[in-house]
Design an enzyme around this catalytic site. Structure first.
Site, short mmCIF file in Angstrom:
data_model
loop_
_atom_site.label_atom_id
_atom_site.label_comp_id
_atom_site.label_asym_id
_atom_site.label_seq_id
_atom_site.Cartn_x
_atom_site.Cartn_y
_atom_site.Cartn_z
N HIS A 55 0.82 -1.22 0.00
CA HIS A 55 0.00 0.00 0.00
C HIS A 55 0.85 1.28 0.00
CE1 HIS A 55 -3.44 2.46 0.46
NE2 HIS A 55 -4.16 1.68 1.24
N HIS A 99 -27.44 9.64 -2.24
CA HIS A 99 -26.09 9.31 -2.72
C HIS A 99 -25.76 7.87 -2.31
CE1 HIS A 99 -21.88 9.31 -3.56
NE2 HIS A 99 -21.91 10.57 -3.98
#
Length: 612
Positions: free
Chosen positions: A327, A415
């Site tokens: 990451h 949303h």
């Protein structure tokens, strides 16, 4: 005419980099007001009053000085946060990163052309590898279209980190080695490393400057598999990458000291385009249940994954695929963009290669054999043992909720991401009878080298709504009103965070300036409410919308008593991967998923009744 001409030229991948705005430092007053608002749900009246006092004192005293110094830093750097974030969030972290920091996940090809099937894995791997190499070539020749939010260009720098990139352990701090170059910048490594049964092989993905075709790649992969079949396993040096960082750094130094050739092999792995892991497991999964593949991608055999590599492409022997990625060099959206591209290409070609079957006379893969001694063997065995213990403690579920998805939620004028976030809050509240401090990733790529900001979804409004939902005496109008307040607050906060107006990274910057100057840690960061509300990496729910595509990943929880909660939203479904630590008895990923599904149904019902 000139104007018309420039419009017809395709945009280059990195063309907007130099014109991106610098990352702003928000105002101190604004950040502290937002911080107080965010910690309130976790405090009693008395605790909150104490924190208000601490914040006020900080704002008028040491905070003011630190903020001025941060503004000075902002003048000299286009991104004041970049170095600090990389070091503190990734490179200085000492816990094993392969499980705690890496993200991994399943590939979605099984939903269309490539359902699990025996005897297909190398054939399919040659096709998916070819598409991956096409993507590398798009970045190398700068023909990958720059991503935008509406018409605003987004930072593309992280796309340089997908290939030819590797983290290298250090005794106190790791480094990132990036060997990638665009065509204009010069030559770029073009070899791939294949790992199989604890052994390493490498071959060049180009022949006379041309990418190898799937039949040629198939020949290379078949050769590796034949070399390993029926033979004893290799030493499994790769397992060392799953170790605690300082231990791995010292083991690596020892490995290099035995034989300089070992250093050459390490360089070959580090600089390779990516790693292909030939995994002998068959983690059967389906479009509705990706659990086995997700678990295997994140916790599978450590001797065939190079945990520090920016991209390990995992080929399971039932013809399904996964990945595990470091990451540190980039955020998940880079991998998602590539995997979504590959998924569309595989679907468009029905998973077949339609070109010529001729195989040019290319060199066979070369085996990379480390010189090892008793100490290396013992280091490997220690690494495997600690990895096994930790992976056995990780619980992962990855299921699809198929009752509805984005289309139905948008029809209610809500949303979709906020819908999922609030359902997660309610699920946690119902299960644990208290609010869960939560981190949602907000993207700050509108700014130069922007990565992420923290958005904290466990708002005062969300908690009030959860309480209303749990109250049998509460009527539907009150619940609906509370839900809309929670929606509006969430939407406002995520929009602010994306504009660089969050507060977590700002406070983090102030903390680091104090640390760098050898000052005592300011009281604000010592206040119990700071950690209780999630500050300092203590979020109980570590969550992220992976996007609206077919690609999903998973991460381990941020804290022992927490959850990792990644999700993707499609028109007809919401697919979620949840992780928890088994040794913490009060958390359970499957129960949280069941509660999450109930929450989605309740919210949808609430939104439907409001339209009647």
């Amino acid at each position: 005419m000139a104007n018309h001409l420039s419009e017809s030229l395709p945009e280059r991948t990195f063309q907007y980099q130099s014109s991106l705005p610098p990352l702003p430092v928000p105002s101190l007053e604004g950040s502290l007001a937002k911080y107080l608002d965010a910690v309130q749900p976790f405090a009693s009246e008395k605790e909150f009053k104490a924190t208000v006092g601490i914040v006020r004192k900080f704002q008028e005293g040491v905070g003011k000085e630190l903020h001025q110094k941060l503004l000075q830093r902002e003048k000299t750097k286009k991104n004041w946060l970049e170095e600090w974030w990389l070091d503190t969030a990734y490179l200085e972290v000492r816990i094993p990163s392969q499980l705690n920091v890496n993200f991994g996940g399943p590939a979605p090809y099984l939903e269309h052309c490539w359902p699990p099937a025996e005897g297909t894995h190398l054939q399919r791997a040659s096709v998916s590898t070819w598409h991956t190499l096409q993507y590398w070539n798009l970045i190398r020749t700068e023909r990958l279209a720059p991503q935008k939010a509406g018409k605003t260009p987004l930072d593309m720098d992280q796309f340089r980190m997908l290939f030819c990139t590797c983290k290298v352990p250090g005794v106190t701090k790791d480094t990132i080695r990036n060997y990638f170059k665009t065509e204009r910048e010069g030559p770029c490594p073009s070899h791939i490393v294949v790992m199989c049964r604890g052994r390493f092989f490498t071959f060049d993905a180009l022949c006379d400057g041309q990418i190898l075709t799937p039949p040629e790649l198939l020949r290379q992969l078949s050769y590796v598999k034949e070399c390993c079949e029926g033979e004893p396993e290799g030493d499994g040096v790769a397992a060392l990458t799953s170790e605690e960082r300082t231990r791995w750094a010292k083991a690596r130094e020892h490995l290099i000291s035995i034989d300089p050739h070992n250093k050459t092999i390490l360089e070959t792995i580090q600089s390779s385009l990516f790693v292909i892991s030939l995994d002998e497991t068959k983690p059967y999964s389906s479009a509705e249940n990706y659990t086995n593949m997700t678990l295997e991608a994140l916790t599978g055999n450590p001797t065939i994954r190079w945990g520090d590599k920016a991209y390990n492409s995992i080929v399971f022997s039932d013809g399904t695929f996964g990945s595990t990625c470091d990451h540190a060099p980039y955020d998940a959206m880079v991998l998602v963009s590539m995997c979504w591209y590959i998924d569309q290409q595989v679907r468009a070609t029905e998973g077949k290669w339609k070109g010529p079957d001729t195989v040019r006379p290319i060199a066979l893969p070369e085996e990379l054999v480390f010189t090892v001694d008793q100490k290396v063997r013992s280091d490997i065995s220690h690494a495997k043992q600690q990895y096994l213990e930790t992976t056995q403690d990780l619980q992962i579920v990855c299921y699809a909720f198929t009752a509805f998805g984005k289309a139905a939620i948008k029809q209610k004028n809500l949303h979709p991401d906020t819908f999922v976030q609030l359902a997660m809050q309610l699920a946690y509240y119902r299960m644990h009878k208290r609010p869960g401090s939560c981190y949602e990733t907000a993207m700050t790529r509108k700014f130069y080298h922007g990565r992420t900001e923290t958005m904290r979804p466990c708002t005062h409004e969300a908690v009030n709504w959860c309480k209303a939902m749990m109250d049998p005496k509460c009527n539907v109008n009150v619940k609906r009103k509370a839900m809309m307040l929670a929606f509006n607050k969430h939407n406002k906060l995520i929009a602010e965070a994306q504009e660089g107006k969050g507060f977590d990274r700002h406070l983090f910057g102030l903390y680091l300036i104090a640390k760098e100057e050898g000052r005592p840690t300011p009281d604000l960061f010592m206040d119990p409410l700071y950690a209780k509300s999630g500050g300092g990496g203590n979020f109980v729910l570590s969550s992220s919308l992976v996007g609206y595509t077919t690609v999903l990943g998973a991460v381990a929880p941020m804290v022992h008593h927490g959850y990792g909660f990644f999700y993707r939203i499609r028109d007809d479904r919401i697919v979620v991967s949840i992780s928890a630590w088994k040794s913490y008895r009060q958390t359970d990923a499957a129960t949280l998923f069941n509660n999450f599904c109930s929450s989605l149904h309740e919210m949808f019902h609430l939104a439907t009744t409001s339209q009647l």
